[in-house]
Design a protein around this motif. Structure first.
Motif, mmCIF file in Angstrom:
data_model
loop_
_atom_site.group_PDB
_atom_site.id
_atom_site.type_symbol
_atom_site.label_atom_id
_atom_site.label_comp_id
_atom_site.label_asym_id
_atom_site.label_seq_id
_atom_site.Cartn_x
_atom_site.Cartn_y
_atom_site.Cartn_z
ATOM 1 N N GLU A 17 -6.753 -2.004 -8.731
ATOM 2 C CA GLU A 17 -5.864 -1.383 -7.394
ATOM 3 C C GLU A 17 -6.587 -1.332 -6.301
ATOM 4 O OE1 GLU A 17 -3.193 2.141 -6.178
ATOM 5 O OE2 GLU A 17 -4.618 2.331 -7.811
ATOM 6 N N TRP B 268 -6.321 0.543 -2.867
ATOM 7 C CA TRP B 268 -5.425 1.419 -2.035
ATOM 8 C C TRP B 268 -6.331 1.736 -1.350
ATOM 9 C CZ3 TRP B 268 -5.960 6.506 -2.030
ATOM 10 C CH2 TRP B 268 -8.275 6.993 -2.915
ATOM 11 N N SER C 224 -2.194 5.703 2.322
ATOM 12 C CA SER C 224 -1.348 3.938 1.987
ATOM 13 C C SER C 224 0.161 5.863 1.158
ATOM 14 C CB SER C 224 -1.125 3.335 1.356
ATOM 15 O OG SER C 224 -0.614 3.123 0.647
ATOM 16 N N SER D 147 0.337 4.616 -2.253
ATOM 17 C CA SER D 147 -0.957 3.920 -3.241
ATOM 18 C C SER D 147 -0.865 4.809 -4.389
ATOM 19 C CB SER D 147 -2.163 4.361 -2.410
ATOM 20 O OG SER D 147 -2.488 3.132 -1.486
ATOM 21 N N ARG E 10 -10.216 0.899 -9.637
ATOM 22 C CA ARG E 10 -9.146 1.725 -8.144
ATOM 23 C C ARG E 10 -10.000 2.002 -7.084
ATOM 24 N NH1 ARG E 10 -6.569 6.130 -7.116
ATOM 25 N NH2 ARG E 10 -4.918 4.996 -5.907
ATOM 26 N N VAL F 19 -1.789 -2.276 1.434
ATOM 27 C CA VAL F 19 -1.571 -2.095 0.256
ATOM 28 C C VAL F 19 -0.868 -1.285 0.154
ATOM 29 C CG1 VAL F 19 -4.359 -1.931 0.339
ATOM 30 C CG2 VAL F 19 -3.136 0.563 1.104
ATOM 31 N N PRO F 20 -1.037 -0.564 -1.110
ATOM 32 C CA PRO F 20 -1.442 -1.371 -2.736
ATOM 33 C C PRO F 20 -1.246 -2.751 -2.719
ATOM 34 C CG PRO F 20 0.276 -0.098 -2.789
ATOM 35 C CD PRO F 20 0.905 0.417 -1.567
#
Length: 318
Positions: free
Chosen positions: A72, A74, A78, A81, A103, A121-122
């Protein structure tokens, strides 16, 4: 707005993300450890790593040789996220090592973001044996994320990746202080067979369950997924050309639809079989119809694409 990009492993240059000279992957205090630098609220778990450019090679690439790694990408800027991270972390615990969640804060690790060509993102990308598999972009709910993960695990098995990730972090705290329910032992035989790459054994186990309980939706879905993997293991090189040359070649149309579904081209697979239903009649039409219903089981009855395709199928039949 989410966007599906599910496909077989592709080519992205990850060679610049090298092994670190520091702590071992997942070690307490190491950059990749759960809860280490770059961690965000709501994304802790036994199968969650916070990864940096320094340890990408060991914590992502090398671990992906054994089990799928879901990456992920992120940013703390965001708003979605953290919400998506919490969903992924929860599912990583539920799936109990069928995949590892990595992550990566793109603000702190711009080289990773550049390697993946991230523009917003994400973004969620899987790594299978060191190769990236795009999954989706944007914030999705738990049911949608689960569907992408199930598709990923199907592709992983098809590529011979049947291992499980080892726990790497602390389990996420439970707000209700209740233990997670144990896995349903009813499906243990079939799931173990899948993990061992024994597709025939998994099919037999699911069929045995369905003899006992024909309406078991989970067993139906599991059986459909394993059968799909087995059918697409040795695909003739000319099958797509055969399907293009003969719209009524039922075998070729069904196999191309299988390949499309495995590659994440769900709408294409459904549209092909609906067109084949329209072009055939009698037993051949019924064979295609039943095959399409089996693919509906793979994707999930509640998926919007299945709902729409089911309506189109009804229109084609009547």
């Amino acid at each position: 707005m989410s966007q599906s990009n599910f496909s077989r492993p592709g080519a992205i240059d990850l060679s610049g993300l090298r092994k670190p000279a520091g702590a071992a992957p997942g070690a307490p205090g190491a950059p990749g450890a759960a809860g280490g630098p770059g961690a965000s609220a709501g994304a802790a778990g036994a199968y969650v790593l916070n990864v940096t450019e320094a340890n990408f090679q060991t914590d992502v690439i090398e671990r992906s040789l054994q089990a799928p790694v879901v990456v992920e990408l992120w940013s703390p800027r965001s708003q979605g996220s953290n919400a998506l991270g919490a969903v992924l972390a929860q599912l990583s615990t539920e799936y109990a090592g069928k995949f590892l969640l990595a992550r990566i804060d793109v603000d702190a690790n711009p080289q990773v973001a550049q390697a993946f060509g991230v523009q917003a993102v994400p973004v969620v990308i899987a790594i299978l044996r060191g190769q990236p598999v795009p999954l989706f972009q944007g914030v999705l709910g738990e049911p949608e994320v689960r569907q992408y993960l199930d598709q990923l695990l199907t592709v992983a098995v098809a590529n011979g990746i049947t291992g499980r990730a080892e726990p790497v972090g602390q389990a996420a705290p439970d707000a209700d202080s209740e233990e997670e329910p144990p896995p349903n032992p009813r499906y243990e035989k079939a799931e173990n067979a899948v993990a061992e790459g024994d597709l025939d054994g998994a099919i037999a186990a699911y069929e045995e369950l369905l003899k006992e309980t024909p309406a078991d939706a989970e067993a139906k879905s599991g059986l459909a997924r394993v059968q799909l993997v087995r059918r697409t293991q040795d695909v003739p090189a000319d099958v797509r050309a055969r399907a293009a040359d003969n719209p009524t070649d039922v075998e070729a149309q069904m196999l191309v639809a299988d390949v499309d579904l495995m590659g994440g081209h769900v709408d294409d697979a459904f549209a092909r079989l609906i067109s084949t239903v329209q072009a055939t009649s009698g037993d051949e039409r019924n064979t295609v119809r039943l095959h399409l219903l089996e693919l509906f089981e793979v994707v999930g009855a509640d998926d919007d694409r299945v709902v729409k395709a089911r309506r189109r199928l009804m229109s084609a039949l009547f």
